[in-house]
Write a protein that holds these residues in place. Structure first.
Motif, mmCIF file in Angstrom:
data_model
loop_
_atom_site.group_PDB
_atom_site.id
_atom_site.type_symbol
_atom_site.label_atom_id
_atom_site.label_comp_id
_atom_site.label_asym_id
_atom_site.label_seq_id
_atom_site.Cartn_x
_atom_site.Cartn_y
_atom_site.Cartn_z
ATOM 1 N N ALA A 20 54.857 -4.378 76.007
ATOM 2 C CA ALA A 20 55.627 -5.050 74.963
ATOM 3 C C ALA A 20 55.437 -6.558 75.026
ATOM 4 O O ALA A 20 55.267 -7.136 76.102
ATOM 5 C CB ALA A 20 57.115 -4.713 75.099
ATOM 6 N N GLY A 66 60.162 -7.176 67.734
ATOM 7 C CA GLY A 66 59.764 -6.706 69.059
ATOM 8 C C GLY A 66 60.790 -5.770 69.663
ATOM 9 O O GLY A 66 61.281 -4.852 68.999
ATOM 10 N N VAL A 67 61.140 -6.019 70.910
ATOM 11 C CA VAL A 67 62.105 -5.166 71.612
ATOM 12 C C VAL A 67 63.550 -5.554 71.280
ATOM 13 O O VAL A 67 64.490 -5.085 71.915
ATOM 14 C CB VAL A 67 61.888 -5.214 73.140
ATOM 15 N N ALA A 106 57.933 -0.625 70.908
ATOM 16 C CA ALA A 106 58.901 -1.721 70.849
ATOM 17 C C ALA A 106 60.156 -1.285 70.100
ATOM 18 O O ALA A 106 61.273 -1.665 70.472
ATOM 19 C CB ALA A 106 58.268 -2.937 70.180
ATOM 20 N N CYS A 124 62.300 0.679 72.431
ATOM 21 C CA CYS A 124 62.981 -0.214 73.376
ATOM 22 C C CYS A 124 64.128 -0.952 72.702
ATOM 23 O O CYS A 124 65.209 -1.112 73.292
ATOM 24 C CB CYS A 124 61.987 -1.215 73.961
#
Length: 450
Positions: free
Chosen positions: A278, A314-315, A338, A341
């Motif tokens: 990630a 993203g995460v 991602a 997560c």
């Protein structure tokens, strides 16, 4: 002054010039025969001899041959690999002067590209750590100067590998892991065609190592490599084996064959689980300064139950960092890992009113435009190439009161500021140094609806 249509400089020319400035890619800038010359490895204040390597219509590119007179801002480069490794081109420049030049590069981009005559630029925030700040490093496999198999960093201006042993941007643990992997890959695992070795050492603790290999390796190799690496380098808490068929210098596995261990990071008041591949900012203490500035620009607490869109989320790091002041947060992210997560992080943090839409920004923004909810604030953290033109149009159509742009590229940030005008005006910008000893600089920018 040289004729604009005839460049009097030709490849192979030797020139002596004074270096007056630094440009965004880290090269020094001087003039020879009235032509702007970009010199790799030169610093402002130096007088240098250089060899012209390439000529364009109104400029030339040159290779540094000799420093005739040093700069008053120059210092002895502390790294044992200085001059060969291409990772830290500014380490011979005093850190205070690095900050001055980074701020100037951001200002120049906003003036020249965005056409903002007096940019509302706030003073640059220095990194809390000037050395040993990286939580991730991508080491490449290749050939050394002697033609032997090597693992390290690219030599400046070359495909050869410098087998770094004392990189000052890394922690001692990362360097021990690299040394152990070097022995293993030239010993019991010499038949494995390695592409990259990615070492991640988050501030939250642990050390996760990903070996990215060429296709043809079996998953069982990952288990054996993990056991051998843990025995050789105490402190390794996770290992993954991935494969990558595509060429190019992208340290990203296309398929994971083996993985064990967890990877987490702490930034400010939140703790995040990361996938082993990630994206996350490589300088955690400086990223906290960046996120705090982005949160201040967003000013979510001035709205009643505000809706925040976190584009290229993203995460979930920025969206979840700001969620304490938001009524609802909608994350937008293309990478499935991602997205998983981000959802897990929201559950672990107990953040309600948070959801993630999977897909590329253009398609997701198109869906959100039809179903809502309309945002009060949008934060974008795009790749280095900046915002797609369609995304710019979609953001202006969504009419948020504020846009917060987080960018690692002053030139594309300035281009996007110009594209977003006249619907949005640049209200403030804050450079933050996440990359000491290099020319790279991160910037948080606030755009307000006109």
């Amino acid at each position: 002054m040289a004729d604009a249509l005839v460049n009097p400089v030709v490849p192979g020319d030797m020139c002596e010039l004074s270096v007056d400035a630094l440009v965004s890619d880290g090269r020094g800038l001087g003039r020879f025969r009235g032509v702007a010359v970009f010199v790799d490895g030169a610093l402002p204040g130096q007088t240098v001899r250089a060899r012209i390597a390439a000529v364009r219509k109104r400029l030339a590119e040159a290779e540094l041959v000799e420093v005739v007179a040093p700069s008053p801002d120059e210092r002895a480069a502390p790294c044992p690999h200085a001059g060969r490794c291409g990772g830290c081109p500014w380490q011979a420049l005093d850190y205070g002067r690095q900050l001055v030049w980074k701020e100037r590069i951001v200002r120049d981009a906003l003036e020249r590209v965005a056409k903002v005559p007096e940019p509302p630029l706030l003073p640059i925030l220095p990194s809390p750590l000037a050395w040993g700040y990286r939580n991730k490093m991508e080491f490449a496999f290749g050939l050394s100067e002697d033609g032997e198999r090597a693992i390290g960093l690219r030599e400046r201006g070359s495909r050869r590998i410098v087998e770094v042993t004392g990189c000052l941007l890394q922690t001692p643990l990362t360097m021990r892991v690299l040394a152990a992997a070097r022995v293993l890959m030239n010993g019991p695992f010499r038949d494995v065609e390695g592409r990259f070795l990615v070492v991640r050492e988050p501030r939250a603790g642990g050390c996760f190592v990903e070996l990215i290999a060429a296709p043809g390796v079996e998953a069982a190799v990952g288990e054996r490599f993990a056991a051998a690496l843990r025995e050789a380098a105490e402190g390794v808490t996770g290992v993954a084996l991935s494969v990558r068929a595509a060429a190019g210098d992208v340290a990203y596995g296309e398929r994971t064959l083996y993985a064990d261990g967890q990877l987490e990071e702490r930034i400010g008041h939140i703790r995040l689980r990361l996938g082993h591949n990630a994206f996350f900012q490589v300088n955690t203490p400086a990223a906290e300064l960046l996120y705090a500035e982005a949160e201040r620009f967003a000013a979510l607490d001035t709205f009643d139950g505000p809706v925040l869109w976190d584009v290229y989320g993203g995460v979930g790091s920025i969206g979840l960092y700001m969620a304490r002041h938001a009524g609802r947060v909608v994350g937008i992210e293309a990478m499935p890992g991602a997205v998983r997560c981000a959802r897990a992080n929201a559950r672990a943090l107990g953040v309600e009113g948070y959801r993630v839409e999977q897909g590329d920004a253009r398609s997701v923004l198109g869906r959100l435009a039809k179903v809502g909810p309309k945002p009060d604030v949008v934060v974008v953290d795009p790749p280095r190439a900046g915002l797609d033109a369609t995304v710019v149009r979609q953001l202006t159509d969504a009419i948020p009161a504020r846009l917060v742009c987080v960018s690692c590229n002053p030139a594309t940030l300035a281009r996007d500021v110009a594209r977003l005008a006249p619907a949005y005006r640049l209200a403030a910008a804050r450079p933050v140094d996440l990359f000491p000893q290099t020319p790279h600089v991160e910037t948080a920018a606030l755009l307000e609806r006109v």
